[in-house]
Design a protein around this motif. Structure first.
Motif, PDB file in Angstrom:
ATOM      1  N   ASN A 109      26.483  18.322  46.320  1.00 14.20           N
ATOM      2  CA  ASN A 109      26.422  18.878  47.663  1.00 14.20           C
ATOM      3  C   ASN A 109      25.806  20.274  47.634  1.00 14.20           C
ATOM      4  OD1 ASN A 109      26.732  19.414  50.339  1.00 14.20           O
ATOM      5  ND2 ASN A 109      28.767  18.505  50.452  1.00 14.20           N
ATOM      6  N   LEU A 110      24.520  20.314  47.457  1.00 19.94           N
ATOM      7  CA  LEU A 110      23.804  21.580  47.303  1.00 19.94           C
ATOM      8  C   LEU A 110      23.796  22.353  48.610  1.00 19.94           C
ATOM      9  CD1 LEU A 110      20.849  20.293  45.155  1.00 19.94           C
ATOM     10  CD2 LEU A 110      22.540  21.967  44.459  1.00 19.94           C
ATOM     11  N   GLY A 111      24.782  23.226  48.790  1.00 23.21           N
ATOM     12  CA  GLY A 111      24.862  23.994  50.013  1.00 23.21           C
ATOM     13  C   GLY A 111      25.115  23.145  51.230  1.00 23.21           C
ATOM     14  N   GLY A 112      25.578  21.910  51.042  1.00 23.70           N
ATOM     15  CA  GLY A 112      25.826  21.032  52.176  1.00 23.70           C
ATOM     16  C   GLY A 112      24.592  20.342  52.702  1.00 23.70           C
ATOM     17  N   ASP A 113      23.442  20.514  52.029  1.00 28.22           N
ATOM     18  CA  ASP A 113      22.197  19.941  52.521  1.00 28.22           C
ATOM     19  C   ASP A 113      22.009  18.520  51.995  1.00 28.22           C
ATOM     20  OD1 ASP A 113      21.125  22.249  53.910  1.00 28.22           O
ATOM     21  OD2 ASP A 113      20.978  23.158  51.936  1.00 28.22           O
ATOM     22  N   THR A 114      21.317  17.703  52.773  1.00 30.13           N
ATOM     23  CA  THR A 114      20.817  16.422  52.296  1.00 30.13           C
ATOM     24  C   THR A 114      19.322  16.390  52.545  1.00 30.13           C
ATOM     25  OG1 THR A 114      21.208  15.363  54.429  1.00 30.13           O
ATOM     26  CG2 THR A 114      22.988  15.260  52.801  1.00 30.13           C
ATOM     27  N   CYS A 150      19.427  12.322  49.599  1.00 30.71           N
ATOM     28  CA  CYS A 150      19.967  12.903  48.371  1.00 30.71           C
ATOM     29  C   CYS A 150      20.813  14.127  48.718  1.00 30.71           C
ATOM     30  CB  CYS A 150      18.835  13.320  47.433  1.00 30.71           C
ATOM     31  SG  CYS A 150      17.657  12.012  47.063  1.00 30.71           S
ATOM     32  N   GLU A 151      21.747  14.444  47.851  1.00 35.09           N
ATOM     33  CA  GLU A 151      22.544  15.642  48.051  1.00 35.09           C
ATOM     34  C   GLU A 151      22.984  16.272  46.739  1.00 35.09           C
ATOM     35  OE1 GLU A 151      26.048  14.734  50.206  1.00 35.09           O
ATOM     36  OE2 GLU A 151      26.783  13.245  48.792  1.00 35.09           O
ATOM     37  N   CYS A 152      22.624  15.675  45.609  1.00 37.35           N
ATOM     38  CA  CYS A 152      23.039  16.189  44.312  1.00 37.35           C
ATOM     39  C   CYS A 152      21.828  16.281  43.388  1.00 37.35           C
ATOM     40  CB  CYS A 152      24.079  15.283  43.653  1.00 37.35           C
ATOM     41  SG  CYS A 152      25.521  14.946  44.675  1.00 37.35           S
ATOM     42  N   ALA A 153      21.881  17.207  42.471  1.00 32.23           N
ATOM     43  CA  ALA A 153      20.843  17.334  41.448  1.00 32.23           C
ATOM     44  C   ALA A 153      21.453  18.009  40.233  1.00 32.23           C
ATOM     45  CB  ALA A 153      19.648  18.128  41.979  1.00 32.23           C
ATOM     46  N   GLY A 154      20.840  17.802  39.077  1.00 37.85           N
ATOM     47  CA  GLY A 154      21.356  18.432  37.879  1.00 37.85           C
ATOM     48  C   GLY A 154      20.624  17.968  36.641  1.00 37.85           C
ATOM     49  N   PHE A 155      21.254  18.182  35.478  1.00 36.59           N
ATOM     50  CA  PHE A 155      20.629  17.814  34.220  1.00 36.59           C
ATOM     51  C   PHE A 155      21.704  17.435  33.213  1.00 36.59           C
ATOM     52  CE2 PHE A 155      21.254  22.414  34.149  1.00 36.59           C
ATOM     53  CZ  PHE A 155      21.927  22.612  32.952  1.00 36.59           C
ATOM     54  N   ALA A 156      21.269  16.728  32.160  1.00 39.07           N
ATOM     55  CA  ALA A 156      22.131  16.382  31.035  1.00 39.07           C
ATOM     56  C   ALA A 156      21.334  16.615  29.759  1.00 39.07           C
ATOM     57  CB  ALA A 156      22.593  14.933  31.122  1.00 39.07           C
ATOM     58  N   THR A 199      13.003  19.255  51.260  1.00 36.45           N
ATOM     59  CA  THR A 199      13.036  19.274  52.714  1.00 36.45           C
ATOM     60  C   THR A 199      14.202  18.419  53.152  1.00 36.45           C
ATOM     61  OG1 THR A 199      10.633  19.461  52.812  1.00 36.45           O
ATOM     62  CG2 THR A 199      11.758  18.808  54.822  1.00 36.45           C
ATOM     63  N   SER A 200      15.149  19.033  53.849  1.00 37.28           N
ATOM     64  CA  SER A 200      16.313  18.266  54.272  1.00 37.28           C
ATOM     65  C   SER A 200      15.905  17.230  55.312  1.00 37.28           C
ATOM     66  CB  SER A 200      17.402  19.190  54.840  1.00 37.28           C
ATOM     67  OG  SER A 200      16.936  19.861  55.982  1.00 37.28           O
ATOM     68  N   SER A 201      16.696  16.200  55.381  1.00 39.28           N
ATOM     69  CA  SER A 201      16.367  15.065  56.232  1.00 39.28           C
ATOM     70  C   SER A 201      16.340  15.466  57.697  1.00 39.28           C
ATOM     71  CB  SER A 201      17.398  13.956  56.028  1.00 39.28           C
ATOM     72  OG  SER A 201      17.493  13.627  54.656  1.00 39.28           O
ATOM     73  N   ALA A 202      15.255  15.201  58.365  1.00 38.15           N
ATOM     74  CA  ALA A 202      15.159  15.469  59.799  1.00 38.15           C
ATOM     75  C   ALA A 202      15.718  14.291  60.578  1.00 38.15           C
ATOM     76  CB  ALA A 202      13.705  15.729  60.201  1.00 38.15           C
ATOM     77  N   GLY A 203      16.250  14.575  61.733  1.00 31.11           N
ATOM     78  CA  GLY A 203      16.781  13.532  62.584  1.00 31.11           C
ATOM     79  C   GLY A 203      16.448  13.826  64.029  1.00 31.11           C
ATOM     80  N   ASP A 231      27.085  17.314  59.891  1.00 30.15           N
ATOM     81  CA  ASP A 231      27.709  16.733  58.711  1.00 30.15           C
ATOM     82  C   ASP A 231      29.146  16.360  59.050  1.00 30.15           C
ATOM     83  OD1 ASP A 231      28.803  16.094  56.280  1.00 30.15           O
ATOM     84  OD2 ASP A 231      27.972  17.797  55.209  1.00 30.15           O
ATOM     85  N   ALA A 232      29.453  15.084  58.985  1.00 28.82           N
ATOM     86  CA  ALA A 232      30.763  14.617  59.421  1.00 28.82           C
ATOM     87  C   ALA A 232      31.857  14.892  58.404  1.00 28.82           C
ATOM     88  CB  ALA A 232      30.708  13.118  59.716  1.00 28.82           C
TER      89      ALA A 232
END
Length: 703
Positions: free
Chosen positions: A130-135, A248-254, A282-286, A349-350
């Motif tokens: 949840n990167l700053g609450g953005d999707t 998408c809402e998550c990102a990272g590395f391993a 770019t967050s999802s537009a609606g 965001d619900a």
């Protein structure tokens, strides 16, 4: 005066005047009035009468007195940017910046600005759910990889709804180093890069001989609706259709690493590192919706996508208990300051619609009490520990407060910028245009012209007055700034100097007279009635007097409202539904109020309150004799009248009425009473639940 002359008693469209002696009052002014305006009725014609009634704009009652009122636009998408160069002190990644990497596992260490693995043969995950609450749907994810010559290892980069990248993308970088037996020249290295984007995996590979010493490169993933592309060292090597388009809402590395089983190379020589990690998206537009928003009872509220105001708090988080909070919108979200902490509200965001405002770079200034969006930067001020300073987020990015970056969009702090620190505690932030930010202080005004990260400068505009509070200002469509200063109401054009527009008329608007201890002021522009409202409210709910400044007539009219109305705050809501566009007032009783020109009484606190209104009319020319045949034409409603006469204005106002009665809508029959005096005045008053406005009042006068 000649016999049988007609004398008019016009409505005082120039308003109330408490400065001049009665004998020196200008035409079309009055020495006393309350709850009247020069333009009344649904059409706003110049038929003076009672002010419009106040009524709840919505049925809902919120959890307490309104602490802030405004709106935000949702649904048009946003730029998301998260990057980390790992410039922390050495130590576990999970404790270096736990807000950036809340899921970092033990074994991921930061050393010399790189992420390393402290042990061999283990896969370690680090994600930022949840990167700053953005999707978002489209994104670019990149990392700078480094490794030692004799290393085998793996790095996974992923973005999606979880750490698998199934609905986004995952890239797996495999590095294999093999000892060369003959002629003993070191290691042969091979690299394979696999892309997983929901379809069949795509793999690219290459091998290098034992003399190859290349030990760093950047890998990047670019994903959009058309597909996913992978670049290695700046060259595109893989592409694939994007099968899943879920937000998408998550990102990272391993990471993992292993020794290539050589007796010559010790484990300490085996290393693979991440030197930088970056995500831009770019967050999802609606569907774009404008939503009413409010803070009450330390809870945040917002209307639904259909514009309906339910009165249900959008989340369970509670703010600090300040009587008023500050808030402004940026990139489809609402940012709130409660004097202790910062909060971010996402009305679309619900599941996680309000959360702490935690920047991804830098630190949010603490305890600030003022906020404004200027040049799409969030500007903060009012820190009691540093009251003269101001702070600007990165342009287009309210999650970046890393000051002094080497670009024109960098976050800025006043004492670090060319613009400089203000030499007086800041009381208000007033954006006038993309080029101009007015900074109000206790005893002066400063103007910041131009972006401070691009050479903008702050200069002192005036020293004779400041702005009395963070909400004591408003603007009109022409870009004029109205504010309540030490000596009354001021107006300042963009680029001009402030002008006191109340000093010549209204003594009561000096702040020492109108604002008692604990009182606060709110200004709001009403485009439907073309005026500026000056609200002065105490924390106990004592109401007024408030003031309506009629811009068309340059006139002031005092007003009082029921205690339940207050108001504590106000904002014009330009709703998508034209019928809902109105000036809204935040009540002390948890309701949101609006003016209604059709109603005949205030509806506040669940009860009906008659509007106690009155105005003294002065004759358009001296009478100095006998006045008879007083009559009127009313545009609407009904009103009581009283005819007074005396040797002076003061004498006439204090003398008993020569005639009283009641007028109704339409033309009323003349009053037969004769009144002798040097000065004649007519008092119109109403304390019943009815609205009223007049077309004309006149009489016959003789010497």
């Amino acid at each position: 005066m000649s016999n049988n002359a007609t004398v008019n008693f016009p409505f005082p469209s120039k308003g109330y005047d408490s400065r001049r002696a009665y004998a020196d009052l200008e035409p079309l002014t009055t020495p006393a009035c309350l709850n009247v305006r020069a333009h009344s009725g649904p059409l706003g014609r110049a038929t003076g009468g009672a002010r419009p009634a106040l009524t709840p704009a919505y049925d809902a009652v919120l959890a307490g007195p309104l602490q802030w009122l405004g709106w935000l636009d949702c649904g048009y998408g946003d730029q998301v940017a998260h990057e980390d160069n790992f410039q922390y002190d050495d130590g576990p990644l999970s404790t270096r910046d736990e807000t950036m990497w809340p899921s970092a596992q033990a074994g991921l260490d930061v050393q010399a600005g790189r992420v390393r693995l402290s042990v061999l043969d283990e896969l370690k995950l680090s994600g930022q759910p949840n990167l700053g609450g953005d999707t978002w749907n489209n994104f670019t994810l990149s990392a700078m990889l480094e490794w030692n010559y004799a290393t085998s290892g793996q790095v996974k980069l992923w973005a999606g709804s979880d750490n698998t990248g199934a609905d986004g993308a995952m890239v797996i970088f495999n590095l294999t180093s093999t000892p060369v037996e003959f002629p003993g020249l070191g290691y042969a290295t091979s690299i394979s890069i696999t892309l997983q984007a929901g379809g069949a995996p795509q793999t690219w590979s290459t091998s290098y001989g034992p003399l190859w010493l290349h030990t760093s490169a950047e890998i990047s993933i670019v994903a959009d609706a058309a597909g996913v592309r992978v670049a290695w060292g700046g060259r595109e090597i893989l592409s694939a259709p994007r099968v899943a388009l879920a937000p998408c809402e998550c990102a990272g590395f391993a990471m993992s690493k292993s020794n290539p089983n050589s007796p010559v190379i010790p484990d300490s020589f085996v290393d693979i590192r991440i030197a930088a990690w970056r995500l831009s998206a770019t967050s999802s537009a609606g569907v774009i919706h404008r939503r009413l928003a409010a803070v009450a009872g330390n809870r945040v509220y917002a209307s639904g996508a259909d514009g309906a105001w339910s009165g249900v708090a959008i989340d369970s988080e509670e703010l600090a208990g300040a009587s008023l909070v500050a808030a402004d919108r940026c990139n489809g979200k609402l940012f709130v300051l409660d004097g202790e902490n910062g909060w971010c509200c996402d009305a679309t965001d619900a599941t996680n619609r309000i959360r702490p405002w935690t920047p991804r770079r830098g630190l949010l200034p603490t305890r600030c009490r003022m906020i404004a969006n200027w040049r799409n930067r969030m500007v903060l001020a009012g820190n009691p520990d540093d009251p003269q300073n101001y702070y600007l987020s990165r342009q287009d990015d309210p999650w970046d407060f890393d000051y002094g970056q080497a670009d024109a969009k960098s976050a800025v702090r006043g004492d670090m910028a060319t613009a400089g620190r203000i030499d007086d505690p800041i009381t208000a932030l007033c954006p006038l245009s993309d080029e101009t930010l007015v900074i109000g202080c206790g005893r002066g005004l400063w103007v910041l012209r131009g972006d401070p990260a691009q050479g903008g400068l702050a200069h002192q505009q005036c020293t004779h007055t400041g702005i009395v509070g963070p909400n004591a200002w408003t603007t009109d469509p022409q870009g004029n700034l109205y504010f309540l200063g030490e000596h009354g109401l001021y107006v300042m054009s963009n680029g001009g100097s402030p002008k006191n527009i109340s000093a010549d008329r209204i003594a009561e608007l000096q702040t020492g007279l109108c604002m008692g201890e604990g009182c606060y002021a709110t200004l709001a522009f009403d485009p439907r009635r073309w005026g500026v409202l000056v609200f002065v409210t105490s924390p106990l709910g004592a109401s007024g007097p408030h003031w309506f400044y009629d811009i068309r007539n340059e006139a002031f009219f005092p007003e009082r409202y029921p205690a339940a109305v207050g108001p504590t705050c106000a904002a014009y809501y330009a709703a998508e539904d034209c019928s809902r566009r109105n000036l809204l007032l935040g009540g002390t009783d948890g309701r949101i109020y609006e003016f209604d020109d059709e109603l005949s009484a205030d509806v506040a606190g669940g009860q009906q309150h008659a509007i106690d209104s009155y105005v003294w009319l002065r004759s358009s020319k001296p009478t100095g004799g006998v006045v008879a045949g007083l009559c009127a034409e009313l545009a609407a409603g009904g009103v009581d009248f009283a005819l007074h006469a005396g040797a002076s204005t003061a004498d006439a106002m204090s003398a008993p009425a020569h005639a009283t009665g009641e007028w109704h809508a339409g033309i009323n029959a003349p009053c037969l009473t004769r009144a002798r005096g040097r000065v004649h005045m007519v008092k119109l008053s109403n304390s019943a639940a009815r609205r009223w406005s007049i077309e004309q009042v006149h009489a016959s006068a003789s010497g």
